[in-house]
Write a protein that holds these residues in place. Structure first.
Motif, PDB file in Angstrom:
ATOM      1  N   LEU A  93      -7.111  -3.783   8.627  1.00  0.00           N
ATOM      2  CA  LEU A  93      -6.643  -2.651   9.424  1.00  0.00           C
ATOM      3  C   LEU A  93      -5.153  -2.787   9.685  1.00  0.00           C
ATOM      4  O   LEU A  93      -4.407  -1.821   9.688  1.00  0.00           O
ATOM      5  N   ASP A  94      -4.732  -4.024   9.887  1.00  0.00           N
ATOM      6  CA  ASP A  94      -3.342  -4.277  10.194  1.00  0.00           C
ATOM      7  C   ASP A  94      -2.444  -3.831   9.047  1.00  0.00           C
ATOM      8  O   ASP A  94      -1.313  -3.412   9.248  1.00  0.00           O
ATOM      9  N   MET A  95      -2.950  -3.976   7.808  1.00  0.00           N
ATOM     10  CA  MET A  95      -2.079  -3.632   6.709  1.00  0.00           C
ATOM     11  C   MET A  95      -2.307  -2.206   6.213  1.00  0.00           C
ATOM     12  O   MET A  95      -1.694  -1.777   5.266  1.00  0.00           O
ATOM     13  N   ASN A  96      -3.193  -1.494   6.867  1.00  0.00           N
ATOM     14  CA  ASN A  96      -3.420  -0.097   6.515  1.00  0.00           C
ATOM     15  C   ASN A  96      -2.240   0.728   7.045  1.00  0.00           C
ATOM     16  O   ASN A  96      -1.881   0.605   8.208  1.00  0.00           O
ATOM     17  N   GLN A 134       0.830  -1.198   0.000  1.00  0.00           N
ATOM     18  CA  GLN A 134       0.000   0.000   0.000  1.00  0.00           C
ATOM     19  C   GLN A 134       0.867   1.251   0.000  1.00  0.00           C
ATOM     20  O   GLN A 134       0.579   2.217  -0.702  1.00  0.00           O
ATOM     21  N   GLN A 135       1.929   1.189   0.802  1.00  0.00           N
ATOM     22  CA  GLN A 135       2.796   2.361   0.874  1.00  0.00           C
ATOM     23  C   GLN A 135       3.443   2.610  -0.474  1.00  0.00           C
ATOM     24  O   GLN A 135       3.567   3.744  -0.938  1.00  0.00           O
ATOM     25  N   LYS A 136       3.824   1.533  -1.132  1.00  0.00           N
ATOM     26  CA  LYS A 136       4.473   1.664  -2.431  1.00  0.00           C
ATOM     27  C   LYS A 136       3.549   2.368  -3.413  1.00  0.00           C
ATOM     28  O   LYS A 136       3.948   3.279  -4.128  1.00  0.00           O
ATOM     29  N   LEU A 137       2.305   1.893  -3.428  1.00  0.00           N
ATOM     30  CA  LEU A 137       1.368   2.457  -4.382  1.00  0.00           C
ATOM     31  C   LEU A 137       1.099   3.914  -4.102  1.00  0.00           C
ATOM     32  O   LEU A 137       1.005   4.728  -5.018  1.00  0.00           O
TER      33      LEU A 137
END
Lengths: 421, 194
Positions: B57-60, A384-387
């Motif tokens: 939520l954990d990967m947010n 997600q951070q990458k995107l």
């Protein structure tokens, strides 16, 4: 009789306050990513379209915030580990997800239902089940004593089928088999989606399989040992389960012997509630033999077969099964699949999974069933951070990571969580 | 549907919540079931660990902050009433039933939503988003994907754009002003199932 019951239920459904189960959009990771790419520019309003390079806006946080709160209210993964909601009530309090007292008439009907289920159906079924299990024990041991091999094979099949039929009757399982011409043959692996331990009985009802699993103690252990005497099953000790090579070796040995029955494997590794198919562990797909996929779909209207192992123990679960109205399911045998050139185990597993999901009308999720008990890997957060950083900073540094939206990144985390299956 | 309110009896503060927030009775019941589902050890309270079990939520990237919004500093447990009141921020603004005697502005008004978002940035609750706090949020959302200089650059630009009184921090009014073109109601509302 069941038809009558359905009609009655439909009549009642018209009378009462129906709770509709509205599915959220699919939890497919790719879709999430794509929505990230679309929504964030949208968030910024018209002003920033004038800028040549995108910048951070205070509003960007809204996207993540909303996703986060949405997942607190309901999320795609944890709801697969609890029983599915029904559209109409089937007079079982256990599927009483959100139904309230509507009328006296309904309560009376429900009371009647309880009487029938616990007073008539349950004892009948328990007796049947007991007979079935003891027959398995006795007959398989007897057959194991026979000297002649062909006779043994012949009788084993008969014995197994008969015993499983009894067990199936004891659950009142109404099973419809589709495409029986694709039934698994010797020397292959049969792969199916996993909802309940009863899956085994349902499939074994229609053919002879070798089972694979952990060696238990107690009654189940006795049954396991008895079964081994007459036909080859693979039971592991707990300590051996962790050694993947040992597992793989025993599997390949069994498969290489064409006289042995196909092995029944559930690659999800845990029970899912039959609305979706979760990640397949790649171990069984590495062996390189023919895979016969099977899709099993339960109709929860007459009794939900899903085993929520964190809520109920095995005995409790069986009692609930035997006191439901019936277990209705459909089994589809899919055409055999082989691993293709240049396909690795994970891609093969995904292909099989997609076929099973498509046939059974289930949602195809990439999540690992192990999430029932463990937390998500950091790799997903990184994705997600990458995107997001792509949206902000642009494409220049991301050149070497171009394939990040596709499978390979997800595979990395698959390997991590599928380790030791 | 008159039987609805009778089923709220087992929900703590059920009637009060019905009045204070804009949720319907059916929504509150559903939220209660979700609350019970998340409350794994059945204590009637949620702890941060309970929220962490939700994989999404954990990967947010800002998952930890969102959890922090539910557990303000000093509070280790979350009861159902607080859970619902916080979620009320995300109701669409038009679902407000006009109630006689609604004292303060409802949580799901534009200002309410903005306040919630502001607090995600302003962790020390001093009413301003300092440069440091902005950097922290950016770091969470971007991880290791950008360098320190890029991060500083982005933060710098964001502050310059929003900071009207040039005190090197963003107050709530400046925050609100910088977002006046954004459709807050649409972006910060979620669809609660009936």
């Amino acid at each position: 009789m069941l038809l009558w019951a359905t009609l009655r239920m439909e009549m009642e459904a018209k009378e009462k306050n129906q709770q509709l189960y509205k599915p959220y959009s699919s939890g497919n990771m790719l879709k999430c990513y794509q929505s990230l790419m679309l929504i964030i520019p949208e968030l910024r309003g018209s002003a920033s379209c004038l800028h040549s390079e995108p910048e951070f806006e205070m509003a960007d946080i809204f996207y993540f915030c909303r996703r986060g709160v949405e997942s607190i209210v309901d999320d795609e993964v944890t709801k697969r580990f609890s029983a599915q909601e029904l559209e109409t009530w089937n007079l079982l309090t256990r599927s009483h997800y959100n139904f309230r007292h509507i009328s006296l008439r309904l309560t009376v009907l429900w009371g009647l239902g309880v009487l029938i289920r616990y007073g008539i159906l349950l004892p009948l079924r328990v007796t049947l089940a007991a007979t079935g299990i003891s027959l398995i024990l006795v007959l398989t041991t007897l057959v194991g004593f026979l000297p002649s091999r062909e006779l043994r094979f012949f009788l084993t099949e008969k014995v197994h089928v008969m015993c499983y039929r009894i067990c199936v009757r004891s659950l009142t399982a109404m099973i419809t088999y589709h495409n029986r011409e694709n039934k698994p043959k010797n020397g292959g692996i049969c792969v199916a989606n996993h909802t309940t331990p009863i899956d085994v009985i349902i499939l074994a009802n229609d053919g002879c399989y070798s089972l694979i699993g952990q060696a238990h103690r107690g009654l189940l252990g006795m049954v396991q040992r008895a079964m081994v005497k007459s036909s080859p099953h693979i039971w592991f000790d707990r300590s051996e389960v962790k050694d993947r090579h040992l597992v793989a070796k025993r599997l390949s040995d069994h498969v290489a012997d064409k006289t042995k029955q196909p092995i029944l494997i559930f690659p999800e590794g845990t029970c899912i509630n039959n609305t979706s198919v979760m990640m397949f562990k790649k171990g069984s797909f590495e062996i390189g033999c023919t895979v016969y996929p099977v899709a099993i779909k339960y109709d929860p209207l007459f009794g939900d077969a899903f085993w929520n192992s964190s809520k109920f123990g095995m005995v409790n679960y069986l009692l609930r099964m035997m006191s439901s109205w019936a277990i209705v399911c459909s089994v589809w045998y899919l055409p055999p699949m082989n691993r293709e050139e240049g396909e690795d185990a994970v891609q093969f597993a995904n292909r099989v999974k997609a076929a099973i999901a498509a046939q059974g009308g289930l949602v195809d999720l990439i999540w690992d069933g192990g999430l029932k008990r463990a937390k998500v890997k950091d790799a997903f957060k990184e994705e997600q951070q990458k995107l997001y950083s792509k949206v902000l900073v642009g494409e220049q540094e991301q050149g070497d990571n171009k394939s990040s939206e596709e499978n390979p990144e997800e595979d990395k985390s698959y390997h991590g969580s599928a380790n030791g299956q | 549907m008159g039987s609805n309110s009778s089923n709220m009896n087992h929900i703590p503060d059920g009637q009060q919540l019905l009045q204070d927030t804009g949720f319907s009775a059916a929504q509150i019941i559903r939220l209660y079931e979700r609350f019970e589902f998340l409350d794994k050890d059945n204590t009637g309270h949620l702890r941060p660990e309970d929220l962490e079990t939700v994989p999404d939520l954990d990967m947010n990237p800002i998952g930890a902050r969102i959890i922090g919004a539910f557990f303000p500093p000093g509070k280790e447990t979350l009861d159902f009433g607080s859970f619902v009141r916080i979620l009320a921020h995300f109701l669409p603004a038009d679902s407000n039933r006009t109630r006689a005697g609604a004292q303060q502005e409802p949580a799901n008004s534009t200002t309410g939503k903005l306040r919630f978002a502001f607090q995600l940035y302003d962790q020390d609750r001093d009413g301003k988003i300092s440069r440091d706090e902005l950097l922290q949020v950016l770091r969470s959302m971007l991880g290791l994907q950008v360098t320190e200089e890029q991060l500083q650059c982005i933060a710098e630009r964001a502050i310059q754009e929003a900071d009207a009184d040039k005190d090197d921090a963003i107050s709530f009014d400046e925050f609100r002003k910088s977002l006046e073109k954004v459709d807050i109601d649409h972006k910060m509302s979620i669809r609660f199932l009936r």
